[in-house]
Scaffold this active site. Structure first.
Site, PDB file in Angstrom:
ATOM      1  N   ASN A   1       0.823  -1.203   0.000  1.00 36.56           N
ATOM      2  CA  ASN A   1       0.000   0.000   0.000  1.00 36.56           C
ATOM      3  C   ASN A   1       0.863   1.261   0.000  1.00 36.56           C
ATOM      4  O   ASN A   1       1.017   1.904  -1.045  1.00 36.56           O
ATOM      5  CB  ASN A   1      -0.941  -0.025   1.209  1.00 36.56           C
ATOM      6  CG  ASN A   1      -1.951   1.112   1.183  1.00 36.56           C
ATOM      7  OD1 ASN A   1      -1.934   1.940   0.293  1.00 36.56           O
ATOM      8  ND2 ASN A   1      -2.829   1.155   2.165  1.00 36.56           N
ATOM      9  N   ASP A   2       1.471   1.580   1.128  1.00 39.05           N
ATOM     10  CA  ASP A   2       2.227   2.834   1.236  1.00 39.05           C
ATOM     11  C   ASP A   2       3.294   2.977   0.149  1.00 39.05           C
ATOM     12  O   ASP A   2       3.558   4.080  -0.320  1.00 39.05           O
ATOM     13  CB  ASP A   2       2.907   2.914   2.609  1.00 39.05           C
ATOM     14  CG  ASP A   2       1.888   3.119   3.726  1.00 39.05           C
ATOM     15  OD1 ASP A   2       0.798   3.621   3.433  1.00 39.05           O
ATOM     16  OD2 ASP A   2       2.199   2.766   4.877  1.00 39.05           O
ATOM     17  N   VAL A   3       3.909   1.861  -0.244  1.00 36.60           N
ATOM     18  CA  VAL A   3       5.024   1.935  -1.202  1.00 36.60           C
ATOM     19  C   VAL A   3       4.562   2.291  -2.611  1.00 36.60           C
ATOM     20  O   VAL A   3       5.377   2.436  -3.515  1.00 36.60           O
ATOM     21  CB  VAL A   3       5.824   0.615  -1.249  1.00 36.60           C
ATOM     22  CG1 VAL A   3       6.469   0.341   0.083  1.00 36.60           C
ATOM     23  CG2 VAL A   3       4.958  -0.545  -1.695  1.00 36.60           C
TER      24      VAL A   3
END
Lengths: 134, 470
Positions: free
Chosen positions: B397-399
């Site tokens: 997600n964040d990446v």
């Protein structure tokens, strides 16, 4: 300049060279103990520190060349080799100068052995998966 | 074996250890490298056994220790699941740390074994080295135990924070240095030795508890480094070249891995070590959450995804730790195989901090028989997203969050990301709309070219596989 004169001059030069060589040897003889003394006085600690710093540089360069895909196996291998501390543990156990040291040594040998076998074998398992397929 | 001969043997071991690391520069040479490491260790052990003055009883004890420890290690190494690799490594680090503490203790009680003095009369310089090896070893031990407990889920991954935490740690650190000074000045009393050990254990514990579960990759790398420095410290104490060289190699390796992990998150090592990252960001997101109106997202079924992927020329799969948790790597590979049969090129994109330790995701994909030539690092694959028809994001997600590039107020601003948003279609396999670890909403969910596939990573992918087989 006739041949006789030349021969005499050559002889004189040879004698002078000889004398110089003798002088140099004497000087070296005087210097030797001083050099030996210096080497002995240079602390073994400095030698170890030199080796340590050079090894840090070697480690730095070698590890940057490791492909990121193999960073987990890298941790496995470094984990296994850091257990080379087993050498110290074995000396304490084997030389047996004190029973307490021997007991600590034995515990350390056992712990390090878990790491050595575990580290190398788990790395082998990981690397076996990185075979080119097909 | 004479002193010269054993020193030579240790030199050979050092070179073999360097070659073992060197072998890891490519998968094809890596197995030979590992073998060299094993040979190096065997030479070191045999050379030590042949040291003059070894007693028969002592040798018996050594062999018993090697057999017991080796047996346990071999069983663990063969049984461990690859998803649990990070906690295994953390556990192993703790053993190196504890072994360093014990060797330091042995050197204290029998200094004559290492030629550094007699009991109660040890050289000052050796005392300095001994206490450093002891302190680093003890910190490595207790720190690794906490890292293990957090990674293994035996302890909450949430950062444990309290008032005055950093002040307390700093005070303990100063106290530790003062105690080491007194220890050396007073000729190494045993009571003070164990006080230093206890204080270091406490410090290692306190240093790691404020660090959140998802920052553990950095912590594991850092403890890897510490275990090396501990070995080097013991090497200085007992004047052994092999320990010093190996300690330096391992220390450097762990430090580089920590640096790579920090860079992958765009955070300084200090920021990670001070801890509390997950807690603060989570709180901010919770506070900001209700104020925002729900925004529309496009969601689709696995059948829709299968239809689009069937017609794709290039598919890039972006796996994250969520894929490993769902144990979906095998079925992801099945999907990739089917797509390849349809004529698509399939590649995998790995972010440096995917997984729970450096390179973890690569191992998990390799275990699922994904060819390593298909797996690419961030810098390598990022230009290719623009040509990709489909980016299949599973458990990450964040990446992938473009906010890392555009939103200066975002906690993840500046973090290098995978440019999945450049692909024609982005599939996001996710259980729900929750935000990632950093507590930031992913801008990508609301883009026109994004289709959310809600559900368990493994089940959704299985349904895609079934649809592709029809």
């Amino acid at each position: 300049m006739n041949a006789e004169e030349l021969a005499l001059r050559a002889q004189a030069m040879a004698e002078r060279a000889m004398a110089l060589a003798m002088e140099a040897r004497a000087a070296a003889g005087e210097a030797m103990p001083a050099i030996e003394h210096g080497a002995a006085a240079a602390e073994p600690f400095l030698l170890l520190l030199t080796i340590f710093l050079l090894a840090c540089f070697v480690g730095y360069h070698v590890v940057w060349s490791v492909t990121p895909a193999l960073h987990s196996p890298l941790m496995g291998v470094t984990n296994a080799i850091s257990s080379v501390i087993v050498v110290g543990a074995m000396l304490a156990t084997g030389l047996g100068e004190s029973w307490l040291a021997q007991a600590f040594g034995f515990l350390a040998v056992t712990l390090a052995a878990v790491n050595i076998f575990g580290g190398f074998l788990v790395t082998r398992r990981m690397l076996a998966m990185f075979q080119r397929k097909g | 074996m004479s002193h010269t001969l054993s020193t030579l043997a240790y030199l050979v071991s050092s070179v073999l250890f360097i070659l073992a690391l060197k072998g890891l520069s490519h998968p094809s040479t890596s197995r030979r490298g590992n073998l060299m490491g094993m040979i190096g260790m065997a030479i070191a052990i045999l050379a030590t056994l042949a040291t003059p003055g070894m007693r028969a009883g002592g040798i018996g004890l050594i062999i018993a220790g090697l057999a017991i420890g080796g047996g346990i290690g071999a069983v663990i190494a063969n049984r461990i699941q690859m998803t649990s690799l990070p906690q295994l490594v953390a556990a192993f680090h703790s053993l190196v740390g504890l072994a360093a503490v014990f060797v330091a203790a042995a050197a204290l009680y029998a200094p004559q074994s290492f030629g550094i003095g007699t009991p109660g009369n040890i050289h000052g310089q050796s005392l300095v080295e001994m206490s450093l090896g002891l302190a680093i070893g003890a910190i490595t031990f207790s720190g690794s135990v906490i890292a293990f407990a957090k990674l293994d889920g035996r302890m909450s991954g949430a950062p444990i924070l309290f008032k005055g935490q950093h002040l307390l740690n700093a005070a303990l650190g100063v106290l530790l240095l003062v105690l080491i000074g007194i220890f050396v000045a007073t000729g190494g009393p045993t009571g003070l030795f164990w006080l230093i050990a206890i204080l270091s254990f406490a410090l290692g514990f306190l240093l790691i508890i404020p660090i959140g579960g998802a920052d553990m990759p950095v912590v594991v790398s850092m403890l890897n480094s510490y275990s090396g420095w501990a070995a080097a410290g013991i090497g200085f104490t007992i004047g052994n070249l092999l320990l010093i060289v190996t300690g330096a190699l391992v220390g450097a390796s762990g430090a580089i891995l920590s640096y790579i992990m920090c860079k992958g998150m765009n955070r300084s090592i200090l920021n990670v070590l001070l801890g509390g990252f997950g807690a603060e960001a989570g709180g901010a997101a919770a506070a900001g959450g209700p104020a925002q109106p729900a925004r529309p997202v496009k969601s689709g079924s696995p059948e829709d995804a299968a239809y689009i992927m069937k017609n794709a020329g290039k598919v890039i799969i972006v796996p994250g730790y969520g894929m490993a948790v769902a144990q979906a790597q095998q079925v992801v590979r099945e999907m990739a195989d089917l797509l390849k049969k349809e004529g698509a090129t399939v590649e995998y994109a790995i972010h440096p901090v995917a997984g729970r330790m450096p390179g973890h995701m690569n191992v998990l994909l390799a275990e699922a028989n994904v060819p390593y030539d298909d797996v690419h690092e961030l810098e390598e694959i990022n230009p290719e997203f623009a040509e990709a028809d489909v980016a299949y994001v599973i458990g990450a997600n964040d990446v992938t969050n473009p906010a890392a590039k555009t939103d200066k107020t975002s906690p993840i601003y500046g973090m290098p990301i995978l440019d999945v948003d450049r692909a024609k279609t982005v599939f996001f396999v996710k259980r729900g709309m929750s935000s990632g670890y950093a507590g930031v909403e992913n801008e990508l969910f609301f883009r026109d070219n994004t289709m959310m596939l809600f559900g368990d990573a493994k089940k959704v992918t299985q349904q895609i596989v079934q649809a592709l087989q029809k």
